[in-house]
Design an enzyme around this catalytic site. Structure first.
Site, PDB file in Angstrom:
ATOM      1  N   SER A 185      19.023 -27.778 -16.991  1.00  0.00           N
ATOM      2  CA  SER A 185      19.296 -26.504 -17.933  1.00  0.00           C
ATOM      3  C   SER A 185      20.808 -26.374 -17.529  1.00  0.00           C
ATOM      4  CB  SER A 185      18.341 -25.500 -17.200  1.00  0.00           C
ATOM      5  OG  SER A 185      18.300 -24.336 -18.071  1.00  0.00           O
ATOM      6  N   GLU A 319       9.993 -27.615 -24.132  1.00  0.00           N
ATOM      7  CA  GLU A 319      11.123 -26.747 -23.371  1.00  0.00           C
ATOM      8  C   GLU A 319      10.636 -25.237 -23.644  1.00  0.00           C
ATOM      9  OE1 GLU A 319      13.376 -27.734 -21.377  1.00  0.00           O
ATOM     10  OE2 GLU A 319      14.076 -29.900 -22.110  1.00  0.00           O
ATOM     11  N   HIS A 415       9.964 -26.252 -20.176  1.00  0.00           N
ATOM     12  CA  HIS A 415      11.296 -26.193 -19.485  1.00  0.00           C
ATOM     13  C   HIS A 415      11.178 -26.295 -17.850  1.00  0.00           C
ATOM     14  CE1 HIS A 415      15.516 -25.601 -19.470  1.00  0.00           C
ATOM     15  NE2 HIS A 415      15.633 -24.656 -18.798  1.00  0.00           N
TER      16      HIS A 415
END
Length: 497
Positions: A185, A319, A415
């Site tokens: 990320s 995600e 995610h």
């Protein structure tokens, strides 16, 4: 059992844990306090005697995650000012030339630390890697752009940590010439930025981008606006000298307000037309300051930056479901909202049908989650790979497709779900992956990361623009897949991101 190693600043005492030497809380820079809250990182002052390095140091100031996401992503909060520190796991401090992996944590440049339980480096050390994690300045303290302070202080911290690794890691058994820097990320966005800036050249040989690429950077004029609004709300001038005296708790309160407004529906009267029009997604992120960054990282990499660095990149299949599903928003998203979002993004309304046709959503909320997954994560990552076609270093791709059963399965392969598989810390992440995740998949993913760090080859063919083949990690079978979701990928061709 205690182990003492001499670093460039002094001796540190670690501990032997299940055959692995572990050192926690080693300073790579002086604490950023008082007048130094917004300065560039300063080398740690040498100390006499032996410094205890058996406990994690303080974590960088940060707000809690929103409740729904915080229930899934467990953070460790340790109070204190001495947080520009790093942690080392090594199989043998007396070894010579072991591969090194340096982890940069994610958290939208506002959250996270190097000491989160899921980031335990023991599995990497067991497999012959010297593993390093660290903290860096976050949010306003790390990224607010101020005229009397260096920009991108959080990135300068990251570079300082990598310089510490270069200068000291051989004393822990590592090879400073074989460093892989990897992150997820905002950590992956950081890695991409480090690939792009000349300041970090030569500090690492390989890079892994997990769910992040090089399109997130704040234009200088937007950064100036954000700093001005922050200062106005705090009743001070928009300078480091003024903000250095504001209590951290007040900074964090305003930081949260700013992030919520910019990521919601920013008022043009407050934020100006650019930010109100969507020019900023992450208000605290790398700034195009003309020094550390002269352009967005993706553009620098397209121009040849980092092309000598071996690269492993990838995303999870779903995600953006992490940000929509836990909040309960998915059922309330309408088809009209999806159409509006597509128009703002530069796509036709018919694009929604392409997502449904490829099995990426029937209901509007599911379609929107797939659209934003592509917009923010998948397509930017693919563009990095596409820009490296002529690079001398190799590029490898992956997709993490295992779907967590948590929240009755609505998270999908969201995610951050790959993190405990990469680190083999499934027992530390039950809130995200449940109580019986597949250990075999963790072994497969983790071993691929170790192979890549050791040799530059994760164990499958390199990515190329003809086949676009990636390794799809799933259970019970992980396999190569050619050009995943080609129709929805093609929708984004030529669309600015």
């Amino acid at each position: 059992m205690e182990i003492v190693i001499r670093t460039g600043s002094g001796d540190v005492r670690g501990s032997k844990e299940n055959g692995i030497a572990v050192f926690r809380g080693i300073p790579y820079a002086e604490p950023p306090v008082g007048a130094h809250r917004f300065t560039a990182p300063r080398p740690p002052r040498p100390w006499d005697g032996v410094r205890d390095a058996t406990e994690f140091s303080a974590t960088a100031p940060r707000p809690p995650y929103p409740e729904a996401i915080g229930a899934l992503l467990i953070e460790r909060f340790i109070p204190g000012d001495d947080y520009l520190t790093l942690n080392v796991w090594t199989p043998d401090p007396n070894a010579v030339g072991l591969p090194v992996m340096v982890w940069i944590h994610g958290g939208a440049f506002t959250n996270g630390s190097g000491s989160e339980p899921v980031y335990d480096g023991a599995a990497f050390a067991r497999d012959g890697v010297v593993f390093v994690s660290f903290n860096y300045r976050l949010g306003i303290i790390g990224f607010a752009d101020l005229p009397d302070a260096p920009s991108n202080r959080g990135l300068l911290d990251q570079i300082a940590a990598l310089e510490w690794v270069r200068d000291n890691i051989a004393r822990f058994g590592g090879d400073p010439g074989n460093v892989t820097v990897f992150g997820e990320s905002a950590g992956a966005m950081s890695v991409c930025t480090l690939m792009a800036t000349p300041r970090a050249r030569g500090l690492f040989r390989r890079a892994i981008l997990q769910s992040g690429a090089g399109n997130m950077a704040v234009a200088a004029e937007d950064a100036t606006t954000i700093a001005a609004v922050i200062a106005h709300r705090l009743g001070v001038e928009p300078t480091a000298a003024a903000l250095a005296h504001v209590p951290v708790a007040q900074l964090l309160d305003v930081q949260q307000q700013v992030a919520q407004e910019i990521q919601g529906a920013p008022d043009p009267a407050v934020w100006g037309e650019r930010i109100a029009g969507g020019s900023v997604l992450l208000p605290f992120a790398p700034v195009i300051d003309g020094e550390l960054l002269s352009q967005r990282p993706a553009e620098a990499i397209a121009g040849g930056a980092g092309h000598d660095v071996d690269l492993l990149f990838g995303t999870t299949t779903d995600e953006y479901r992490l940000f929509l599903a836990p909040t309960g928003l998915l059922p309330f998203i309408t088809g009209d909202y999806v159409t509006t979002h597509l128009a703002k993004s530069g796509l036709d309304a018919d694009a929604a049908k392409a997502y449904t046709a490829e099995g990426r959503g029937e209901e509007p909320g599911d379609i929107l989650a797939s659209i934003i997954t592509d917009q923010v994560f998948r397509i930017p990552a693919l563009r990095i790979a596409e820009s490296r076609v002529d690079a001398p270093a190799r590029t490898f791709g992956y997709e993490f497709a295992w779907r967590t059963p948590q929240l009755d399965g609505i998270l999908g392969a969201c995610h951050a779900v790959e993190l405990p598989f990469v680190f083999r810390t499934l027992d530390r992440a039950a809130s995200l992956v449940g109580t019986n995740p597949p250990e075999e998949l963790a072994e497969t993913v983790h071993n691929a990361w170790v192979r890549f760090a050791t040799s530059g080859d994760p164990g499958w063919p390199a990515w190329n623009p003809e086949t676009r083949s990636v390794m799809r990690f799933d259970h019970p079978v992980s396999e190569m897949v050619t050009d995943p979701y080609p129709a929805t990928r093609a929708l984004w061709d030529g669309v600015p991101l």
